[in-house]
Each structure stands twice: as C-alpha cells, then as structure tokens.
Design a protein around this motif. Structure first.
Motif, PDB file in Angstrom:
ATOM      1  N   ALA A  71       0.833  -1.183   0.000  1.00  0.00           N
ATOM      2  CA  ALA A  71       0.000   0.000   0.000  1.00  0.00           C
ATOM      3  C   ALA A  71       0.879   1.249   0.000  1.00  0.00           C
ATOM      4  O   ALA A  71       1.765   1.380   0.826  1.00  0.00           O
ATOM      5  N   ALA A  72       0.630   2.145  -0.933  1.00  0.00           N
ATOM      6  CA  ALA A  72       1.369   3.406  -0.980  1.00  0.00           C
ATOM      7  C   ALA A  72       0.467   4.521  -0.478  1.00  0.00           C
ATOM      8  O   ALA A  72      -0.726   4.530  -0.740  1.00  0.00           O
ATOM      9  N   ARG A  73       1.059   5.453   0.243  1.00  0.00           N
ATOM     10  CA  ARG A  73       0.303   6.619   0.686  1.00  0.00           C
ATOM     11  C   ARG A  73       0.575   7.749  -0.293  1.00  0.00           C
ATOM     12  O   ARG A  73       1.689   7.898  -0.773  1.00  0.00           O
ATOM     13  N   VAL A 108      13.181   6.920  13.643  1.00  0.00           N
ATOM     14  CA  VAL A 108      13.667   7.698  12.505  1.00  0.00           C
ATOM     15  C   VAL A 108      12.556   8.638  12.030  1.00  0.00           C
ATOM     16  O   VAL A 108      11.405   8.242  11.947  1.00  0.00           O
ATOM     17  N   GLY A 109      12.921   9.851  11.657  1.00  0.00           N
ATOM     18  CA  GLY A 109      11.911  10.848  11.299  1.00  0.00           C
ATOM     19  C   GLY A 109      11.565  10.916   9.829  1.00  0.00           C
ATOM     20  O   GLY A 109      11.321  11.998   9.320  1.00  0.00           O
ATOM     21  N   LEU A 110      11.517   9.778   9.141  1.00  0.00           N
ATOM     22  CA  LEU A 110      11.195   9.903   7.715  1.00  0.00           C
ATOM     23  C   LEU A 110       9.696  10.026   7.477  1.00  0.00           C
ATOM     24  O   LEU A 110       8.877   9.622   8.294  1.00  0.00           O
ATOM     25  N   ARG A 111       9.373  10.650   6.341  1.00  0.00           N
ATOM     26  CA  ARG A 111       7.978  10.910   5.998  1.00  0.00           C
ATOM     27  C   ARG A 111       7.632  10.217   4.687  1.00  0.00           C
ATOM     28  O   ARG A 111       8.470  10.111   3.788  1.00  0.00           O
ATOM     29  N   ALA A 112       6.367   9.776   4.583  1.00  0.00           N
ATOM     30  CA  ALA A 112       5.955   9.028   3.390  1.00  0.00           C
ATOM     31  C   ALA A 112       5.986   9.879   2.136  1.00  0.00           C
ATOM     32  O   ALA A 112       6.143   9.371   1.036  1.00  0.00           O
ATOM     33  N   ASP A 113       5.829  11.213   2.265  1.00  0.00           N
ATOM     34  CA  ASP A 113       5.728  12.037   1.059  1.00  0.00           C
ATOM     35  C   ASP A 113       7.091  12.476   0.522  1.00  0.00           C
ATOM     36  O   ASP A 113       7.161  13.185  -0.475  1.00  0.00           O
ATOM     37  N   GLU A 114       8.184  12.039   1.161  1.00  0.00           N
ATOM     38  CA  GLU A 114       9.491  12.521   0.713  1.00  0.00           C
ATOM     39  C   GLU A 114       9.862  12.019  -0.677  1.00  0.00           C
ATOM     40  O   GLU A 114      10.317  12.755  -1.515  1.00  0.00           O
ATOM     41  N   GLU A 115       9.735  10.717  -0.877  1.00  0.00           N
ATOM     42  CA  GLU A 115       9.953  10.163  -2.217  1.00  0.00           C
ATOM     43  C   GLU A 115       9.345   8.780  -2.242  1.00  0.00           C
ATOM     44  O   GLU A 115       8.951   8.232  -1.207  1.00  0.00           O
ATOM     45  N   GLY A 116       9.276   8.187  -3.453  1.00  0.00           N
ATOM     46  CA  GLY A 116       8.488   6.989  -3.682  1.00  0.00           C
ATOM     47  C   GLY A 116       8.640   5.869  -2.686  1.00  0.00           C
ATOM     48  O   GLY A 116       7.657   5.409  -2.094  1.00  0.00           O
ATOM     49  N   SER A 117       9.874   5.400  -2.433  1.00  0.00           N
ATOM     50  CA  SER A 117      10.013   4.199  -1.625  1.00  0.00           C
ATOM     51  C   SER A 117       9.551   4.430  -0.191  1.00  0.00           C
ATOM     52  O   SER A 117       9.097   3.518   0.476  1.00  0.00           O
ATOM     53  N   ARG A 118       9.639   5.682   0.281  1.00  0.00           N
ATOM     54  CA  ARG A 118       9.227   5.947   1.663  1.00  0.00           C
ATOM     55  C   ARG A 118       7.721   5.859   1.844  1.00  0.00           C
ATOM     56  O   ARG A 118       7.235   5.725   2.956  1.00  0.00           O
ATOM     57  N   LEU A 127       6.741   9.765  12.049  1.00  0.00           N
ATOM     58  CA  LEU A 127       6.319  10.905  11.218  1.00  0.00           C
ATOM     59  C   LEU A 127       5.783  10.499   9.849  1.00  0.00           C
ATOM     60  O   LEU A 127       5.577  11.356   8.998  1.00  0.00           O
ATOM     61  N   LEU A 128       5.541   9.198   9.633  1.00  0.00           N
ATOM     62  CA  LEU A 128       5.175   8.743   8.284  1.00  0.00           C
ATOM     63  C   LEU A 128       4.043   9.537   7.652  1.00  0.00           C
ATOM     64  O   LEU A 128       4.072   9.814   6.465  1.00  0.00           O
ATOM     65  N   ASP A 129       3.047   9.895   8.443  1.00  0.00           N
ATOM     66  CA  ASP A 129       1.870  10.539   7.851  1.00  0.00           C
ATOM     67  C   ASP A 129       1.980  12.053   7.735  1.00  0.00           C
ATOM     68  O   ASP A 129       1.035  12.708   7.312  1.00  0.00           O
ATOM     69  N   TRP A 130       3.090  12.610   8.139  1.00  0.00           N
ATOM     70  CA  TRP A 130       3.247  14.058   8.055  1.00  0.00           C
ATOM     71  C   TRP A 130       3.750  14.437   6.662  1.00  0.00           C
ATOM     72  O   TRP A 130       4.532  13.717   6.055  1.00  0.00           O
ATOM     73  N   THR A 131       3.309  15.595   6.178  1.00  0.00           N
ATOM     74  CA  THR A 131       3.883  16.136   4.952  1.00  0.00           C
ATOM     75  C   THR A 131       4.866  17.248   5.335  1.00  0.00           C
ATOM     76  O   THR A 131       4.907  17.691   6.487  1.00  0.00           O
ATOM     77  N   GLU A 132       5.602  17.707   4.341  1.00  0.00           N
ATOM     78  CA  GLU A 132       6.551  18.785   4.580  1.00  0.00           C
ATOM     79  C   GLU A 132       5.837  20.023   5.154  1.00  0.00           C
ATOM     80  O   GLU A 132       6.319  20.654   6.084  1.00  0.00           O
ATOM     81  N   GLU A 149       6.635   2.547   3.554  1.00  0.00           N
ATOM     82  CA  GLU A 149       7.200   2.129   4.832  1.00  0.00           C
ATOM     83  C   GLU A 149       6.114   1.804   5.843  1.00  0.00           C
ATOM     84  O   GLU A 149       5.018   2.350   5.792  1.00  0.00           O
ATOM     85  N   ARG A 150       6.449   0.910   6.770  1.00  0.00           N
ATOM     86  CA  ARG A 150       5.599   0.658   7.916  1.00  0.00           C
ATOM     87  C   ARG A 150       6.024   1.575   9.064  1.00  0.00           C
ATOM     88  O   ARG A 150       7.143   2.094   9.060  1.00  0.00           O
ATOM     89  N   VAL A 151       5.152   1.719  10.041  1.00  0.00           N
ATOM     90  CA  VAL A 151       5.513   2.499  11.222  1.00  0.00           C
ATOM     91  C   VAL A 151       6.589   1.758  12.016  1.00  0.00           C
ATOM     92  O   VAL A 151       7.592   2.330  12.416  1.00  0.00           O
ATOM     93  N   PHE A 152       6.377   0.461  12.238  1.00  0.00           N
ATOM     94  CA  PHE A 152       7.409  -0.380  12.849  1.00  0.00           C
ATOM     95  C   PHE A 152       7.940  -1.277  11.745  1.00  0.00           C
ATOM     96  O   PHE A 152       7.233  -2.155  11.258  1.00  0.00           O
ATOM     97  N   SER A 153       9.182  -1.052  11.338  1.00  0.00           N
ATOM     98  CA  SER A 153       9.702  -1.693  10.150  1.00  0.00           C
ATOM     99  C   SER A 153      10.924  -2.541  10.502  1.00  0.00           C
ATOM    100  O   SER A 153      11.990  -2.000  10.766  1.00  0.00           O
TER     101      SER A 153
END
Lengths: 600, 293
Positions: free
Chosen positions: A77-79, B149-159, B202-207, B162-166
C-alpha cells in the motif's frame, strides 16, 4: 499563510479491488487531472517508460518502486496526499493481488472510506468480494464503487447496471451500502475529475465529486470512556516527581475530578491533573488524544489496563466469540495458543473452537472446522489465559478489536462479537473442577472445625507499599494464636521464590503469580487453618480472583490506605499503619460475621 | 481535533509504544527540521523528558551551522546525544569531496555504513556533554535494537511504502515485498533474536505539516532554512558538497509555508536540491533497501 487550509482534516481513503482492475490508474488520473502533480513528475515517468520500453501508464505515478514497475502490480500500500476543494485526503493504494492481502489490510484498515474498483470487462472477481468482506470487518462503512474500463463495454449502461446490481446485493449481505456507483474509464479520465460525454445516461457525481461528498466520521467522543493505559511514567530527571498514567483516549472523554475504574485490576482512583508539556494543562481529554494524567490516590496499575467510568465499565473476559481474518501461511488451528493484543494489553489465548468459516470470495458458509486457512474468515471461540479488559465491538469499536500473533508475526485480526465468560467465572469454573477431582482424605472439614473450634478463613490484607501490611499480619497472627486459633501467616512473596520459580517479575506474569498464591492459600484453608495473607496493591478484580479460587471458604478483605476507602468489596478498610488494637477488633468482628469463629 | 493535533497524537502514541517495547532504543537526529520536530514530539510524549539517547551520524561534511545548532540544543535541553562517523574513510579521503567516490558511493560509506556500525556498536561513539558542550568518547557500545527515525511518506516513492514499525534483518536490509501487516495501531513488536526495528512516527506528516507544527509550537530550527538576505535558503539539509539551496526570500516559517502551499515551491519536489538522488533512477530506493534513512 492560509492557516485554515493547512489545518484542514485529512480524510484517509483506500483504493481496493481485484488485481489489474485499475486502482493505481484511478489515483494517477485524479492527481493529473486536478493539477496536483509536482512539476516534472509526469515527464520523469514518461522518460522512465521510454527507457524501459513500456507504454506510459498513469498507474506508474503511484507505483514508486522499481519492482512494481517491472511487475506491473502494486505490492504494498502506498500513501499519497491529495488536496481537494473542501478538505485534504490521504490516498492509500492497496494492492489487489491475493498474495499481498496483508498489505491490502494494512492500507485499508486506517481508512475511513474506500473506493472499490471493478473492471467492466472482467466484472466482479474474487478479490472484489474478498476486499469488500474485509472492509466490513475493518469497520469501513463508506464505499464508493467504480466500474472501470467502461470503454471495454462500449460505455453501455446495461453493462454498468448489471455489474452494479450484482455487487449491490453482495454489499447488502455485508451490511455495507455503496455511497456512490460510478462508471469510469480511468485511463482516459472519464468521470474521474470531470463528467464524461461518453456516459450521457449517467447523472451521478464524478469520483472527485463523490469523495468531496463523503461525511467525516464522528469523533467517538459520545462513546463510553476507554483509556487503554500505554505506560506509567516516573521520570526522576530534573527533580520531576510526577507519576503519569499515559495513553490515548480510544473513546469517550475524561475530565479532571472524574472517578476512574481500571480494568481488569478493578482499582479505582480520581483524575488529579491532566499533564502536558509546553502549553496550558487541559481539564478534559477526548477520543483520539494522546494524553497523560496523575491520580489523586496512588494506586499500582500497569500497561494494558483500560480506564473507564465506573458506570460504563468495559468487560473483563475469560472467553470470547470473535470474527477473525487470517493472513499467515500457517493456518489458524483449533487447540493452539496465540498471543492476542488488544489496546495496549495482551494475553495468550487458546482457540477453543472454529465454529464457522466464511468463504470471503462468495460468502458461502462452511460449518465447524479445526483450522482456518490463509486469507480465510471465520467465527471462533477464544479462551483468554489471562483476563483482559475489552468490549464487544458494536459497543466500543477501538477496544473491541484485536490482532493475533503467531511466532513473532501478526497473523490475523478480529473483532469481539460476544463475551462468553467473565474471567472470574473462569477461575470459579476451574476451582469447581479442582474440587470435583480432589482426592479427599478420611476427615472432612466439619471434623476439623469441631476439633479446632473454628472454621477456615482467608484474611487477605492488601495496601500500597509502606502501609504496614506485614506488621499488621504478624500481630494478627500472634493475637489469634494466643486466643487458641489455628492460624498461619502467608505473604505472597513467600510463594514467589518456590512455587513461582518459573515465573519472572514481568507484569504479564502477575496474574499467574496471584493464581498460584490462591491455590496455595486454598491448600492451607483445606487443612482448617485461618490464613492471614498479605499482598501489595491488590485491586477489586485481584481480590475477586483470589476469592473465586478459595471458594467456598470465606475471605475477609482488609485494605490499607485511602485507595480502599469506600470500596464495597473491601470489608475492612483501614488507614495505612492502623492502630493494631482497632484493626484486630474489626477483623475479629468480620470473622464472627462470616461464621468463622464463634461470637464472643 | 485539527489535523496537527491528530498527527501529534498519533506520533506521540507511536513514540510511547516504542519506549514501552524496546529497552535498547535510540532516536536518529539529523538536526534537520523533521527530526528536530520529532525530538519536540518526544518531549511532548514524555512530558519534557527524552528517555533515550539521540544518535547523530556526522559525515564530516555537514554544513557547519548544523553542528553548532546541534550542540546548542544538546546543552539547552540537556539531551543525551551520541555521534559517530566513518573515521577510516574520512582519514583516507575515500569520499566524493575527496574525489575517490561517486555521490551515491559516498552516501553509502559516510551515512549507511557509519550508521550501521555506530548503531551496532562496532565503531566508536562520542557524546556531547550537555553541561559543558565538550565531546567525549563513550564506552557503552550496546547495540540498539529499536531506532526511531523521522522519515515521511511524502518525501519520495520508496518511503511511501514504509511501515511504522519496520523490521530489518541481521544485515539491516529492508524487504519491501515482505513487510509485516500493520493495522488498528497494532505494530510488530515481537521479534526473533537478532532483528532490529526502525520506528517511523512521522510517516503521515507532509513537509507542510512539519512547518505548520514548527510554527505552532515554536520549535527551534537552524537558520539555514531561512533566507538571510541572499535570496536563497535550504529546503532540505545534508552535506555541504551535495546540498543546494533553493531560490527563495522566505525569512519566517509562515513565509516558508506560503511558498510551499501556493508559492514558487508548491510543485517542486522537496529533495530536488539533493544531488545524490539524481545519479541513478532508483538510487535512493537502492540505498534505502541497504539501510539508508
């Protein structure tokens, strides 16, 4: 800065359906047709397609990973974020391939609404139905149904109606209602962001319009208060003396001053403060908020308990009936043990029965079985090895659903349909079985009573650390002994280093410690003794558990400290470090009332 | 609840889950806006405390203001912070600025490798003394099992996947096609010995969410994000040789937000100033599957 816009709600929406029916294309087209793509994104994907010799597809805008572009299917699933006119959206593109069902569930479970895409050429397929069934279990009520690739059926109304008709009936069986039914051709943009000239017979909304028309889910503040205790903090750094109960309110609301009942322990206290870092401390905390509170009376509680208002308590289950879906390669098996996680609590559970299996692809019902295969759905009976606070899902959604863990992996999920037996009842039942199987000696309890001049009883003294439990117990033991009673002092700590050698101090073992302590007490009571016992910080449920284990012998509960004042289950509430003469008199009176010793 | 409240509550929940489940827990702090916002969220989650160490990977080429900002905050907030670097590569000059490696290879050596070895304790760790600001070696080389880790899903494709716990395997690799299911806020918290886990609050946060939050909470961030009269600012921070500034006159957080939502940057990718992303079509994807953040 447009503050209103940036603070808008973001509605999570999942896109589901059978593999290759066009979910990713719908999202790609929505982004492209509304001008929401970052500059260069479209060009980059076009270049990439040329390099790899593939025709351009809107789906590639979403399928970010090399693997997915190569295989042409969505794996995980991609967001992706989408800015609508009235609110913002989080689009979750769920994979349609059966192999990636758990990824579909991971994506779909967080959505408040779903778009289900069906290929007009292929019609309703296995995963169209399977995904719809799971949406029902996941608690997603709003479903927008798209019949895609209408070009394959010449944009014929009859073809659309046929598919919609079949599927409407299927959704009905699941208790779901389609929020909108839309004929689209995602590749060309028909009815995605703009009405299509090729479906003049269709007067309904576009996909964008249907999304914007969805209503936000109510916040859950109206439900019963459920605060799963996530942790209890005591950070000493910088002289911080607060003891903070931390957790996220799952439903309802709490306010400073509210009386809270913690389950399964049954302890009670009052909210003294709501704590916050940076900012003014609020006086209420409502559903959804991660909060922390201090309590007026210091009670020992731990992660996994659920705080409720005493007038709308959660249930404490011994066994439950639940609907589960299974995702692991190894099937769910009757008789096996799994770990159940619900809220912040967990317990081993045993699968007592698999009562019914449901074929998620056609909803046909199978009877009882001894296993539930991968991707299966069924109704099961689970027996909790430790008592756990929970709800029936229809009463409180968040605390009515759980996951099952098998060898480190989340293997399935489920919702609680019915509480079959309370945890205390389970103890009582086990104690009855034990009594039936007991190999009795030649003497009975009545003979001992005559010889000793009194009956057996458990005087259960509890209280917080530093409340004088053991001093009181030893003094009571001596006084009873000098009065000619047959009496023995048993501290729970004495059991720990022998009977409990295989257990650790892990909070997860607390209940088993208590159960074994109850069994040891029962042995002593069976010899006709008055047992004076001490244990720290027992709550209502703990006391009830011990009482259930030693039934039918009487228990006199003595609670030290303010935390036990006014608790109807504690027969002798006393201050911490009570004057022994007063305590002795009140405990003796309670023993007399229970018929243990003759009235003086 | 507005959106920032919802995002904050969810992140706090995730941080508290991580703290409840891992005794060997740390949090990566790149000193950038995202991980600094995350640090602020940790102080919210734990009521002013940060009950685990922060870990900073110093490539030796970070923009100097970043290090100064880092050390200032460590002292102001009494943070436990560890840092480490690829001392061997730096000594040999086996880097991109040293002319020996491509940008991507340099990232792999100075970030991915350094991170792996500092986390597992095989390379030296240093700390900044919060009382004096001095750097000192650390003897504790316990490996970290949980890394926030503070990565966000909207940064680039592969992110975005990601899962919250990965979970990562023994080598620290990420298998994107075989991730554990994650739903109803129940995360994978049971592990075979030897696995470690990345936790992403922070996965669900945008810039834009991050900037709005920084604005609302007055979270301190380095001056590099703002135009200081040169008509340029950094949008994303990294090593000096590979991080370009963007043309911008935004001097305040509010101006940054305006620029990102409706202004000149509203349709430009965030990492467009990061040269290593462009070297290879799936470069960042490959780096990430090897353990890059």
């Amino acid at each position: 800065m447009d503050a209103g816009r940036s603070q808008r709600r973001r509605l999570p929406v999942t896109f589901v359906g059978h593999v290759d029916h066009g979910k990713s294309t719908v999202i790609g087209r929505l982004l492209a047709d509304t001008g929401r793509l970052a500059a260069g994104k479209m060009a980059a994907v076009r270049t990439l397609c040329e390099q790899t010799g593939k025709p351009f597809e809107y789906a590639f805008l979403l399928d970010a990973l090399k693997d997915e572009r190569t295989q042409g299917i969505t794996i995980d699933a991609a967001r992706c974020f989408f800015r609508g006119e009235t609110r913002d959206y989080l689009f979750i593109d769920a994979p349609g391939h059966i192999e990636f069902l758990r990824n579909m569930i991971s994506g779909a479970a967080r959505a408040e609404a779903a778009l289900l895409v069906i290929d007009a050429g292929e019609g309703v397929r296995e995963n169209s139905r399977r995904h719809a069934t799971l949406l029902g279990l996941l608690g997603i009520e709003h479903v927008i149904v798209l019949v895609n690739k209408m070009d394959l059926v010449g944009f014929e109304r009859a073809a659309f109606e046929a598919i919609a008709g079949t599927f409407r009936a299927f959704l009905g069986e699941l208790g779901l209602v389609g929020a909108a039914w839309i004929p689209v051709c995602a590749r060309d943009g028909d009815n995605i962001a703009r009405p299509s000239a090729r479906t003049p017979w269709y007067a309904g909304p576009t996909v964008l319009g249907a999304l914007e028309a969805l209503e936000d889910r109510p916040g859950g503040e109206e439900g019963p208060l459920r605060l799963p205790v996530q942790d209890v903090y005591r950070f000493a750094a910088g002289g911080d003396r607060r003891r903070i109960v931390a957790g996220r309110v799952a439903s309802g609301r709490l306010a400073v001053g509210d009386e809270l009942l913690f389950l399964p322990s049954g302890k009670r206290s009052r909210v003294a403060t709501i704590e916050v870092f940076h900012g003014e401390a609020p006086t209420v905390a409502a559903a959804g908020v991660s909060t922390g509170l201090t309590l007026a009376e210091q009670i020992y509680i731990r992660r996994g308990e659920i705080a409720c208002h005493p007038d709308r308590p959660a249930r404490v289950a011994g066994s439950i009936r639940a609907s589960v879906f299974w995702m692991a390669h190894q099937p769910l098996e009757q008789g096996r043990e799994y770990k159940m996680k619900l809220g912040c609590g967990e317990t081993p559970v045993v699968v007592e029965a698999i009562e019914r299996t449901l074929d998620a692809a056609d909803l046909s019902v199978g009877g009882a079985a001894d296993r539930l295969a991968r991707h299966g759905v069924g109704d099961v009976v689970l027996r909790c090895r430790r008592s756990l606070a929970l709800d029936v899902a229809s009463q409180a959604t968040e605390t009515g659903r759980f996951v099952l863990v098998d060898s480190y992996e989340i293997a399935g999920g489920g919702i609680v349909r019915e509480v079959l037996e309370d945890a205390i009842d389970a103890y009582r039942r086990a104690a009855r079985v034990r009594e039936l199987k007991w190999i009795a000696g030649g003497l009975d309890a009545a003979a001992r009573r005559v010889r000793y001049g009194h009956g057996p009883a458990l005087v259960m003294i509890t209280g917080p650390v530093d409340s004088g439990r053991k001093d009181l117990a030893r003094d009571l033991e001596r006084r009873l002994f000098e009065a000619g009673r047959h009496v023995y002092y048993l501290a729970i700590g004495s059991v720990v280093h022998g009977v409990d050698l295989d257990l650790t101090g892990d909070p997860a073992h607390a209940e088993e410690h208590l159960r074994r302590f109850g069994e040891v007490a029962h042995l002593l009571l069976d010899t006709g003794l008055i047992v004076v016992a001490t244990a720290r910080d027992l709550g209502r449920r703990d006391l009830e558990s011990v009482a259930a284990l030693v039934e039918p012998d009487p228990v006199v509960t003595v609670g030290l400290g303010a935390g036990y004042a006014g608790d109807p289950f504690v027969q002798v509430p006393l201050a911490a470090y009570p004057p022994h003469a007063e305590a002795h008199a009140r405990i003796l009176a309670a023993l007399e009332n229970a018929g243990v010793i003759p009235r003086s | 609840m507005d959106r920032l409240d919802e995002l904050e509550s969810q992140s706090v929940y995730v941080l508290r889950e991580a703290y409840a489940k891992f005794s060997d827990l740390c949090m990566l702090w790149s000193v950038g806006k995202d991980s600094t916002a995350l640090l602020w969220l940790a102080r919210k989650a734990f009521f002013g405390h940060v009950p685990f160490p922060l870990v900073h990977i110093d490539t030796g080429f970070k923009i100097p203001e970043m290090i100064a900002f880092r050390d200032r905050l460590v002292r102001a907030w009494s943070l436990q912070m560890l840092f480490g670097r690829n001392e061997e590569a730096l000594a040999r000059g086996a880097t991109f600025p040293g002319g020996a490696l491509t940008r991507l290879e340099c990232c792999r050596a100075l970030k991915t490798e350094a991170l792996k070895h500092v986390l597992d304790g095989s390379w030296p760790r240093y700390r900044v003394d919060p009382a004096t600001g001095e750097y000192r070696p650390v003897t504790d080389r316990r490996p970290f099992a949980g890394v926030i880790v503070g990565l966000r899903a909207d940064e680039e494709g592969s992110r975005s996947k990601e899962r919250v716990f990965s979970p990562r395997d023994r080598r620290g690799d990420w298998d994107v096609a075989d991730q554990p299911p994650e739903f109803w806020n129940q995360f994978k918290t049971d592990f075979a010995p030897g696995t470690h886990v990345r936790i992403h609050p922070l996965l669900d946060w945008t810039e834009v969410d991050i900037w709005n939050y920084i604005d609302r909470e007055a979270v301190p961030v380095t001056e590099l994000y703002f135009d200081r009269g040169e008509g340029r600012r950094y949008r994303s921070l990294g090593c000096a040789p590979c991080t370009g500034a963007v043309t911008s006159t935004a001097r305040t957080v509010a101006e940054i937000v305006a620029e990102l939502t409706t202004g000149s940057l509203s349709r430009v990718a965030e990492r467009s100033g990061r040269a290593q992303d462009e070297e290879d079509g799936g470069g960042l994807e490959r780096l990430r599957s090897e353990g890059y953040m």
